[in-house]
Design an enzyme around this catalytic site. Structure first.
Site, PDB file in Angstrom:
ATOM      1  N   ARG A 198      -2.685 -11.709   3.418  1.00  0.00           N
ATOM      2  CA  ARG A 198      -4.141 -11.352   2.917  1.00  0.00           C
ATOM      3  C   ARG A 198      -4.168 -11.894   1.643  1.00  0.00           C
ATOM      4  O   ARG A 198      -3.300 -12.144   0.554  1.00  0.00           O
ATOM      5  CB  ARG A 198      -4.655 -10.123   2.630  1.00  0.00           C
ATOM      6  CG  ARG A 198      -4.409  -9.502   4.525  1.00  0.00           C
ATOM      7  CD  ARG A 198      -5.504  -9.894   5.411  1.00  0.00           C
ATOM      8  NE  ARG A 198      -6.871 -10.663   4.901  1.00  0.00           N
ATOM      9  CZ  ARG A 198      -7.641  -9.478   3.562  1.00  0.00           C
ATOM     10  NH1 ARG A 198      -7.543  -8.574   4.251  1.00  0.00           N
ATOM     11  NH2 ARG A 198      -9.107 -10.149   3.717  1.00  0.00           N
TER      12      ARG A 198
ATOM     13  N   TYR B   2       1.025  -0.975  -0.163  1.00  0.00           N
ATOM     14  CA  TYR B   2      -0.410   0.046   0.284  1.00  0.00           C
ATOM     15  C   TYR B   2       0.694   1.733   0.124  1.00  0.00           C
ATOM     16  O   TYR B   2       1.612   1.147   0.560  1.00  0.00           O
ATOM     17  CB  TYR B   2      -1.250  -0.133   1.108  1.00  0.00           C
ATOM     18  CG  TYR B   2      -2.327  -1.191   1.321  1.00  0.00           C
ATOM     19  CD1 TYR B   2      -3.454  -0.412   0.684  1.00  0.00           C
ATOM     20  CD2 TYR B   2      -2.216  -1.454   1.546  1.00  0.00           C
ATOM     21  CE1 TYR B   2      -4.145  -1.368   0.497  1.00  0.00           C
ATOM     22  CE2 TYR B   2      -3.220  -3.115   1.857  1.00  0.00           C
ATOM     23  CZ  TYR B   2      -4.861  -2.152   1.071  1.00  0.00           C
ATOM     24  OH  TYR B   2      -5.268  -3.537   0.963  1.00  0.00           O
TER      25      TYR B   2
ATOM     26  N   TYR C  15      -0.566  -9.832   0.811  1.00  0.00           N
ATOM     27  CA  TYR C  15       0.160  -9.381   1.181  1.00  0.00           C
ATOM     28  C   TYR C  15       0.193  -9.696   2.191  1.00  0.00           C
ATOM     29  O   TYR C  15      -1.058 -10.346   3.002  1.00  0.00           O
ATOM     30  CB  TYR C  15       0.717  -7.985   1.580  1.00  0.00           C
ATOM     31  CG  TYR C  15      -0.969  -7.206   1.504  1.00  0.00           C
ATOM     32  CD1 TYR C  15      -1.863  -7.011   3.133  1.00  0.00           C
ATOM     33  CD2 TYR C  15      -2.074  -6.707   0.912  1.00  0.00           C
ATOM     34  CE1 TYR C  15      -2.727  -6.311   4.129  1.00  0.00           C
ATOM     35  CE2 TYR C  15      -3.044  -6.214   1.501  1.00  0.00           C
ATOM     36  CZ  TYR C  15      -3.516  -6.876   2.967  1.00  0.00           C
ATOM     37  OH  TYR C  15      -4.654  -5.661   3.137  1.00  0.00           O
TER      38      TYR C  15
ATOM     39  N   HIS D  33      -7.011  -8.700  -2.938  1.00  0.00           N
ATOM     40  CA  HIS D  33      -8.338  -8.019  -2.899  1.00  0.00           C
ATOM     41  C   HIS D  33      -8.126  -6.769  -3.281  1.00  0.00           C
ATOM     42  O   HIS D  33      -7.259  -5.610  -2.842  1.00  0.00           O
ATOM     43  CB  HIS D  33      -8.888  -8.045  -1.357  1.00  0.00           C
ATOM     44  CG  HIS D  33      -7.916  -7.990  -0.411  1.00  0.00           C
ATOM     45  ND1 HIS D  33      -6.659  -8.305  -0.133  1.00  0.00           N
ATOM     46  CD2 HIS D  33      -8.163  -6.010  -0.045  1.00  0.00           C
ATOM     47  CE1 HIS D  33      -6.359  -7.415   1.429  1.00  0.00           C
ATOM     48  NE2 HIS D  33      -6.511  -5.906   1.142  1.00  0.00           N
TER      49      HIS D  33
ATOM     50  N   HIS E 294     -10.547  -2.986  -1.605  1.00  0.00           N
ATOM     51  CA  HIS E 294     -11.449  -2.575  -0.414  1.00  0.00           C
ATOM     52  C   HIS E 294     -12.547  -1.834  -1.565  1.00  0.00           C
ATOM     53  O   HIS E 294     -12.795  -0.825  -2.392  1.00  0.00           O
ATOM     54  CB  HIS E 294     -10.756  -1.289   0.446  1.00  0.00           C
ATOM     55  CG  HIS E 294      -9.595  -2.726   0.562  1.00  0.00           C
ATOM     56  ND1 HIS E 294     -10.271  -3.431   2.649  1.00  0.00           N
ATOM     57  CD2 HIS E 294      -8.948  -2.417   0.841  1.00  0.00           C
ATOM     58  CE1 HIS E 294      -8.942  -3.196   2.761  1.00  0.00           C
ATOM     59  NE2 HIS E 294      -8.560  -3.289   1.839  1.00  0.00           N
TER      60      HIS E 294
HETATM   61 FE   LIG Z   1      -6.462  -4.740   2.331  1.00  0.00          FE
END
Ligand SMILES: [Fe+2]
Length: 250
Positions: A168, A119, A158, A171, A173
């Site tokens: 995870r 991110y 990640y 995906h 959000h």
């Molecule tokens: Fe996320």
């Protein structure tokens, strides 16, 4: 006082089995879901308050219109001088209410990691490269048919520190305001066939398979653009029995 031991995969499997056994048929995730450690901190602990004048709440809530969203906000690959690295994709679908009617003019916001699973956020210290040409945030308004569309990069999986070897699934959000306070939805869209699904406490907190399936997009070859991008379709139902499930946290 000893430090709580982080859950491992056996704990996750046991908790899933316990939830499925104690709440057969339930698709609503438990608010305190032990395998997802921070869920304990992310829900109300006080009794719900009855709103005496719901109309007043709606009138004072945030609204968004065409002047708030620019024509390029839906294309996450065109927010910087260069092109981002990764697999270019289109994600589109319709936003529907409980009766299957399109929800038009609604703000849809997304945020995601880059192709490496990182991110663009100061608290993300995962040792994967940032992409100077990718921020990972976009928004658009649904059209008259309730349709939204984003062009972006397929995010990478990640690691996170929920438990040993926690990853995870890839995906995106999603946040939707809906037409009323009861339609507010914050959730995550997943990609079909991800091998990390069984190991993800966030997805597994939804204990009913059909409800989990509603969080997974469909690859649609007709949406893929030759020499350019791959297409995924994901419809979102804001309320009712077929509602897209809402996440409890991260
Ligand atoms: Fe996320």
């Amino acid at each position: 006082m000893s430090t709580p031991r982080p859950p491992v995969q056996a704990d996750i499997d046991a908790e899933i089995a316990r939830l499925q056994g104690s709440r057969p048929g339930a698709s609503h995730p438990a608010r305190d879901y032990a395998p997802y450690r921070s869920s304990v901190l992310r829900h109300p602990t006080q009794p719900l308050v009855t709103v005496k004048d719901p109309d007043a709440v709606e009138l004072s809530g945030p609204v968004f219109g065409v002047t708030d969203v620019t024509a390029l906000d839906h294309d996450l690959t065109r927010q910087h001088p260069g092109e981002p690295l990764g697999e270019r994709i289109t994600v589109t679908g319709r936003v529907l209410d409980a009766d299957g009617r399109p929800v038009a003019g609604q703000l849809v916001e997304i945020w995601q990691a880059n192709a490496s699973g990182r991110y663009a956020h100061q608290r993300d210290d995962h040792p994967a490269p940032l992409d100077p040409n990718f921020t990972g945030a976009g928004r658009c308004l649904t059209d008259a048919d309730g349709r939204y569309a984003f062009t972006t990069i397929k995010p990478g999986p990640y690691p996170w520190r929920n438990h040993t070897n926690a990853w995870r699934p890839a995906h995106i959000h999603f946040s939707l305001f809906g037409q009323a306070f009861t339609q507010r939805l914050v959730t995550q869209m997943y990609f079909p066939g991800d091998p990390l699904f069984p190991y993800d406490p966030i997805l597994q907190a939804v204990t009913e398979q059909p409800a989990r399936d509603r969080l997974v997009a469909t690859y649609d070859h007709d949406l893929s653009v030759p020499e350019w991008s791959l297409g995924y379709r994901w419809d979102i139902v804001l309320d009712g029995p077929a509602a897209t499930w809402m996440e409890e946290g991260r």
